[in-house]
Design a protein around this motif. Sequence first.
Motif, PDB file in Angstrom:
ATOM      1  N   ARG A  98     -12.758   6.030  40.046  1.00 54.50           N
ATOM      2  CA  ARG A  98     -11.973   4.831  39.707  1.00 54.50           C
ATOM      3  C   ARG A  98     -12.808   3.863  38.871  1.00 54.50           C
ATOM      4  NH1 ARG A  98      -9.772   3.687  45.771  1.00 54.50           N
ATOM      5  NH2 ARG A  98      -8.167   5.313  45.853  1.00 54.50           N
ATOM      6  N   LYS A  99     -14.045   3.729  39.268  1.00 54.05           N
ATOM      7  CA  LYS A  99     -14.916   2.776  38.586  1.00 54.05           C
ATOM      8  C   LYS A  99     -15.132   3.204  37.128  1.00 54.05           C
ATOM      9  CE  LYS A  99     -19.038   0.079  39.619  1.00 54.05           C
ATOM     10  NZ  LYS A  99     -20.082  -0.236  40.575  1.00 54.05           N
ATOM     11  N   THR A 100     -15.382   4.493  36.937  1.00 59.30           N
ATOM     12  CA  THR A 100     -15.595   4.993  35.569  1.00 59.30           C
ATOM     13  C   THR A 100     -14.331   4.810  34.731  1.00 59.30           C
ATOM     14  OG1 THR A 100     -17.107   6.633  36.464  1.00 59.30           O
ATOM     15  CG2 THR A 100     -16.324   6.995  34.213  1.00 59.30           C
ATOM     16  N   THR A 101     -13.187   5.134  35.318  1.00 57.38           N
ATOM     17  CA  THR A 101     -11.919   4.970  34.597  1.00 57.38           C
ATOM     18  C   THR A 101     -11.737   3.515  34.174  1.00 57.38           C
ATOM     19  OG1 THR A 101     -10.909   6.737  35.891  1.00 57.38           O
ATOM     20  CG2 THR A 101      -9.405   5.224  34.773  1.00 57.38           C
ATOM     21  N   LEU A 102     -11.995   2.606  35.101  1.00 55.35           N
ATOM     22  CA  LEU A 102     -11.807   1.192  34.782  1.00 55.35           C
ATOM     23  C   LEU A 102     -12.811   0.720  33.727  1.00 55.35           C
ATOM     24  CD1 LEU A 102     -10.121  -1.267  35.333  1.00 55.35           C
ATOM     25  CD2 LEU A 102     -11.629  -1.881  37.211  1.00 55.35           C
ATOM     26  N   GLN A 103     -14.037   1.230  33.831  1.00 57.27           N
ATOM     27  CA  GLN A 103     -15.038   0.862  32.815  1.00 57.27           C
ATOM     28  C   GLN A 103     -14.608   1.342  31.435  1.00 57.27           C
ATOM     29  OE1 GLN A 103     -18.353   2.592  34.904  1.00 57.27           O
ATOM     30  NE2 GLN A 103     -19.280   0.594  35.333  1.00 57.27           N
ATOM     31  N   LEU A 104     -14.022   2.536  31.383  1.00 60.73           N
ATOM     32  CA  LEU A 104     -13.543   3.059  30.096  1.00 60.73           C
ATOM     33  C   LEU A 104     -12.401   2.201  29.548  1.00 60.73           C
ATOM     34  CD1 LEU A 104     -13.694   6.884  30.832  1.00 60.73           C
ATOM     35  CD2 LEU A 104     -14.891   5.715  28.976  1.00 60.73           C
ATOM     36  N   ILE A 105     -11.471   1.824  30.435  1.00 57.66           N
ATOM     37  CA  ILE A 105     -10.353   0.969  29.993  1.00 57.66           C
ATOM     38  C   ILE A 105     -10.905  -0.364  29.476  1.00 57.66           C
ATOM     39  CG2 ILE A 105      -8.316  -0.343  30.761  1.00 57.66           C
ATOM     40  CD1 ILE A 105      -7.785   1.959  32.776  1.00 57.66           C
ATOM     41  N   LEU A 106     -11.854  -0.921  30.238  1.00 59.81           N
ATOM     42  CA  LEU A 106     -12.419  -2.220  29.851  1.00 59.81           C
ATOM     43  C   LEU A 106     -13.225  -2.138  28.556  1.00 59.81           C
ATOM     44  CD1 LEU A 106     -13.501  -3.484  33.377  1.00 59.81           C
ATOM     45  CD2 LEU A 106     -11.782  -4.555  31.897  1.00 59.81           C
ATOM     46  N   SER A 107     -13.814  -0.956  28.288  1.00 59.98           N
ATOM     47  CA  SER A 107     -14.636  -0.830  27.084  1.00 59.98           C
ATOM     48  C   SER A 107     -13.796  -0.972  25.825  1.00 59.98           C
ATOM     49  CB  SER A 107     -15.363   0.524  27.075  1.00 59.98           C
ATOM     50  OG  SER A 107     -14.453   1.565  26.772  1.00 59.98           O
ATOM     51  N   ASN A 108     -12.490  -0.748  25.946  1.00 56.35           N
ATOM     52  CA  ASN A 108     -11.611  -0.862  24.778  1.00 56.35           C
ATOM     53  C   ASN A 108     -10.688  -2.083  24.899  1.00 56.35           C
ATOM     54  OD1 ASN A 108     -10.857   0.240  22.267  1.00 56.35           O
ATOM     55  ND2 ASN A 108      -8.972   1.050  23.151  1.00 56.35           N
ATOM     56  N   HIS A 109     -11.017  -2.993  25.808  1.00 58.18           N
ATOM     57  CA  HIS A 109     -10.154  -4.144  26.070  1.00 58.18           C
ATOM     58  C   HIS A 109     -10.772  -5.400  25.460  1.00 58.18           C
ATOM     59  CE1 HIS A 109      -7.165  -6.491  28.257  1.00 58.18           C
ATOM     60  NE2 HIS A 109      -8.124  -7.304  28.659  1.00 58.18           N
ATOM     61  N   ASP A 110      -9.917  -6.256  24.947  1.00 60.10           N
ATOM     62  CA  ASP A 110     -10.361  -7.523  24.366  1.00 60.10           C
ATOM     63  C   ASP A 110     -10.617  -8.504  25.516  1.00 60.10           C
ATOM     64  OD1 ASP A 110     -10.872  -9.461  22.523  1.00 60.10           O
ATOM     65  OD2 ASP A 110      -8.780  -9.966  22.169  1.00 60.10           O
ATOM     66  N   LYS A 111     -11.871  -8.568  25.953  1.00 63.62           N
ATOM     67  CA  LYS A 111     -12.171  -9.240  27.226  1.00 63.62           C
ATOM     68  C   LYS A 111     -12.333 -10.746  27.084  1.00 63.62           C
ATOM     69  CE  LYS A 111     -15.401  -6.075  27.543  1.00 63.62           C
ATOM     70  NZ  LYS A 111     -14.890  -5.001  26.681  1.00 63.62           N
ATOM     71  N   LYS A 112     -11.348 -11.399  26.498  1.00 58.91           N
ATOM     72  CA  LYS A 112     -11.441 -12.856  26.335  1.00 58.91           C
ATOM     73  C   LYS A 112     -10.702 -13.559  27.472  1.00 58.91           C
ATOM     74  CE  LYS A 112     -11.869 -12.611  21.335  1.00 58.91           C
ATOM     75  NZ  LYS A 112     -10.998 -12.276  20.202  1.00 58.91           N
ATOM     76  N   CYS A 113     -11.101 -13.266  28.700  1.00 61.56           N
ATOM     77  CA  CYS A 113     -10.364 -13.760  29.869  1.00 61.56           C
ATOM     78  C   CYS A 113     -10.230 -15.286  29.894  1.00 61.56           C
ATOM     79  CB  CYS A 113     -11.048 -13.292  31.145  1.00 61.56           C
ATOM     80  SG  CYS A 113     -11.014 -11.502  31.320  1.00 61.56           S
ATOM     81  N   LEU A 114     -11.289 -15.990  29.500  1.00 63.61           N
ATOM     82  CA  LEU A 114     -11.268 -17.452  29.633  1.00 63.61           C
ATOM     83  C   LEU A 114     -10.168 -18.104  28.823  1.00 63.61           C
ATOM     84  CD1 LEU A 114     -15.040 -18.429  29.595  1.00 63.61           C
ATOM     85  CD2 LEU A 114     -13.461 -18.429  31.525  1.00 63.61           C
ATOM     86  N   THR A 115      -9.829 -17.481  27.675  1.00 63.90           N
ATOM     87  CA  THR A 115      -8.820 -18.089  26.817  1.00 63.90           C
ATOM     88  C   THR A 115      -7.512 -17.307  26.855  1.00 63.90           C
ATOM     89  OG1 THR A 115      -9.821 -16.882  24.996  1.00 63.90           O
ATOM     90  CG2 THR A 115     -10.413 -19.206  25.220  1.00 63.90           C
ATOM     91  N   CYS A 116      -7.387 -16.424  27.832  1.00 64.16           N
ATOM     92  CA  CYS A 116      -6.196 -15.573  27.915  1.00 64.16           C
ATOM     93  C   CYS A 116      -5.108 -16.270  28.727  1.00 64.16           C
ATOM     94  CB  CYS A 116      -6.545 -14.242  28.569  1.00 64.16           C
ATOM     95  SG  CYS A 116      -5.155 -13.112  28.706  1.00 64.16           S
ATOM     96  N   VAL A 117      -3.864 -16.101  28.285  1.00 63.08           N
ATOM     97  CA  VAL A 117      -2.726 -16.716  28.961  1.00 63.08           C
ATOM     98  C   VAL A 117      -2.589 -16.203  30.405  1.00 63.08           C
ATOM     99  CG1 VAL A 117      -1.052 -14.993  28.135  1.00 63.08           C
ATOM    100  CG2 VAL A 117      -0.275 -17.307  28.619  1.00 63.08           C
ATOM    101  N   ARG A 118      -3.157 -15.022  30.666  1.00 66.14           N
ATOM    102  CA  ARG A 118      -3.049 -14.458  32.011  1.00 66.14           C
ATOM    103  C   ARG A 118      -4.322 -14.643  32.838  1.00 66.14           C
ATOM    104  NH1 ARG A 118       1.173 -10.708  32.619  1.00 66.14           N
ATOM    105  NH2 ARG A 118       0.413 -10.456  34.725  1.00 66.14           N
ATOM    106  N   ASN A 119      -5.218 -15.510  32.400  1.00 65.36           N
ATOM    107  CA  ASN A 119      -6.430 -15.776  33.154  1.00 65.36           C
ATOM    108  C   ASN A 119      -6.077 -16.121  34.607  1.00 65.36           C
ATOM    109  OD1 ASN A 119      -9.121 -16.242  33.712  1.00 65.36           O
ATOM    110  ND2 ASN A 119      -9.140 -18.324  32.866  1.00 65.36           N
ATOM    111  N   ARG A 120      -6.691 -15.438  35.547  1.00 68.75           N
ATOM    112  CA  ARG A 120      -6.475 -15.617  36.984  1.00 68.75           C
ATOM    113  C   ARG A 120      -5.121 -15.122  37.460  1.00 68.75           C
ATOM    114  NH1 ARG A 120      -6.701 -21.354  37.874  1.00 68.75           N
ATOM    115  NH2 ARG A 120      -7.136 -21.059  40.069  1.00 68.75           N
ATOM    116  N   ASN A 121      -4.378 -14.467  36.577  1.00 66.20           N
ATOM    117  CA  ASN A 121      -3.108 -13.872  37.001  1.00 66.20           C
ATOM    118  C   ASN A 121      -2.969 -12.531  36.303  1.00 66.20           C
ATOM    119  OD1 ASN A 121      -0.545 -13.445  37.982  1.00 66.20           O
ATOM    120  ND2 ASN A 121       0.447 -14.724  36.433  1.00 66.20           N
ATOM    121  N   CYS A 122      -4.067 -11.763  36.324  1.00 71.94           N
ATOM    122  CA  CYS A 122      -4.141 -10.538  35.532  1.00 71.94           C
ATOM    123  C   CYS A 122      -4.522  -9.391  36.457  1.00 71.94           C
ATOM    124  CB  CYS A 122      -5.190 -10.726  34.444  1.00 71.94           C
ATOM    125  SG  CYS A 122      -5.653  -9.203  33.608  1.00 71.94           S
ATOM    126  N   GLU A 123      -3.761  -8.314  36.421  1.00 69.51           N
ATOM    127  CA  GLU A 123      -4.041  -7.205  37.327  1.00 69.51           C
ATOM    128  C   GLU A 123      -5.333  -6.475  36.960  1.00 69.51           C
ATOM    129  OE1 GLU A 123      -0.592  -4.768  38.330  1.00 69.51           O
ATOM    130  OE2 GLU A 123       0.715  -6.483  38.001  1.00 69.51           O
TER     131      GLU A 123
END
Lengths: 162, 581
Positions: free
Chosen positions: B85-110
Amino acid sequence: MSEKKVITFKGTKEQEARLLKAIESHKGQPGSLMPILQQAQEIYGYLPIEVQRIIAQKTGISMAEIYGVVTFYTQFSLYPKGEYKISVCMGTACYVKGANAILDRLKERLGIEVGECSSDGKYSLDATRCIGACGLAPVLTVNDDVYGRLVADDVDGILAKY
Amino acid sequence: MQTVNIKINGKELSVPASYTVLEAARLANIDIPTLCYLKGVNQIGACRMCVVEIKGARSLQAACVYPVSEGMEVSTNSALVRESRKTTLQLILSNHDKKCLTCVRNRNCELQTLSDELGIGDIPFEGEVSDARCEIDNMSPSIVRDNNKCVLCRRCISVCKNVQTVSVIDAKERGFKTNIGCAFDKSLGEVACVNCGQCIAVCPVGALYEKDTTEKVWQAIEDTAKHVVVQTAPAVRVALGEEFGMPIGSRVTGKMVAALRRMGFDRVFDTDTAADLTIMEEGTEVIERITQGGKLPVITSCSPGWVKFCEHNYPEFLDNLSTAKSPHEMFGALIKSYYADKADIDPKNIVVVSVMPCTAKKFEAERPELSNGGNQDVDMVITTRELARMIKQAGVDFVNLPDEAFDNPFGGASGAGVIFGATGGVMEAALRTVAEVLSGKSLDDYEYKVVRGTDDIKRAEVDVAGRTIKAAVAHGLGNARKLLDAVKAGKESYDFIEIMACPGGCVTGGGQPIVDAKKQMDINVKAERAKAIYAEDKSLPIRKSHENPVIKKLYDEFLEKPGSHKAHRLLHTHYTERELY
């Protein structure tokens, strides 16, 4: 959204009649989208929006789904093919022997991207999977002519022949 | 019910035979992480976050699609499972635009929650990021798509294609270039998207969100030359509290009004009052068409997602649509005529802001036909979520606000206006009035529970003054399609049909607070919010639109009578056939 090369659709009434007949022959069959698309590509040579729209309207399958299938399979093309179809093999052997450099030179010389056709309709460019001529890597084909053991500087000479 | 005996993490359980491993684990309070899974909408085992070890199976299996069977032994928490699971999530995150602080879903994101729960310390996969996904589609007046945030879970496709049968988005290309969007890479604003926003409601991340209008609203409030009037739809008051940590189904009408006042709006009005007006106009239309042999069935027209769906997919039913504008549009027209006169304000200086549970209302407000003398009836639409963001920006302590009442002269609404927010509500509100007008007397039995609830299509025959009114209610456009196809084929016939674009009606509209997949496994959000709507109805002294004194006064002073020439000019509209492709 992204600007794609616009090529004027030149479909004829006769082609449309053939397409409608092909769609009709698959009516009510589940999984009929693939054979319909294959026949449509045979009829028109490619699958532009005008053709996909007819298929969507007649089958009830959404354009989004049809476009998804067309872009999934490399055999389907959104652009017409040129008089001379140039295919650069991107199989493993050709790839490691520098097929990328050849492809880049062709893109530069022809001013088109992979999958597109030059505006005069003369050349189209594709990147293909292994064509089974690994001994000659890197390889390209122009219609049925095969050119092997290439370097990027060979490209101009090959294009000059057509 | 047939059950099977299974073992999860050594614990023996007896579970229904129809369950998946995920559902069985949930029953035993064992948490299995999910990302693409959404109960009833998307169960495709694509993301591989929910993998578990099953004794005898040759590899890890996706719990969300793996059925239980007798004697099955499952491990949800082995080292192998955790590592995978951890590897899968790391792979998904590696291609994700990780701008959580300015994201409309910050703190409400699965995805963010998963990253936290799985303890993703770092992302070891550095490399190319898919370049097929970079351009943000913001041409639609309602919905923005940012594929840089997309995790390819396909929930939006499932809801658009299978639930709503709108089918304007799908997966394109393949492999690393796979991306979600419209045919020929068109914008959502260029295709037959109905703007219902259900794709936003199911998105686990910030890849889909509403076109933000909050800045424009703040600017209007700041502008001292403008008289800024806000109105709130019925469904907003039973969901807004969730954005401030209150339980699903909390009623916050009074706090919402208080918050709007503290934000600086000049007047706070209730769209429910206009819903009463809609019932008067639409009800009159129903009565006229039934008694004078007009076009039947009459189909409701308050849901702008449904209206656009009809224009694209069922143009043959456009003449069946009630010509009544939707409540907030009626209200806008009245505010810029009746109210403007009364308050002695130039309508050009009035800004009407609608707070709606809906993204399609943003598109509706821009329709050129919904205007009067060069002024749009409604100037700006914000969703429940946008209102919550504005309340937070204003530093208002929402939970501790006192209850306040809506402003006059449109203060009071009837219970009939409130129930517009739930599926079946418009039908029930109309029946409450139509029955009394046709029978000419006040009826004690006016709750039409037969049209309530979350069944896909509700059918009822209601006896009114010696006449049987055949009614049907559909919510969710897939259900609407089923119903209309039956009517079209002559298999079913009705006098009156209510259609709401969103499953559940407005309470679960595309602009409402987003409830994550895990909560949705245990809570029926549609039912909980509807319960609050009907409780609000019950709490009101007046529960029938035609008995609302505000409405009576409006007709006496201004509109003359339902269906009058003036009412038609201000409160009715027309529809246009639109191409599907």
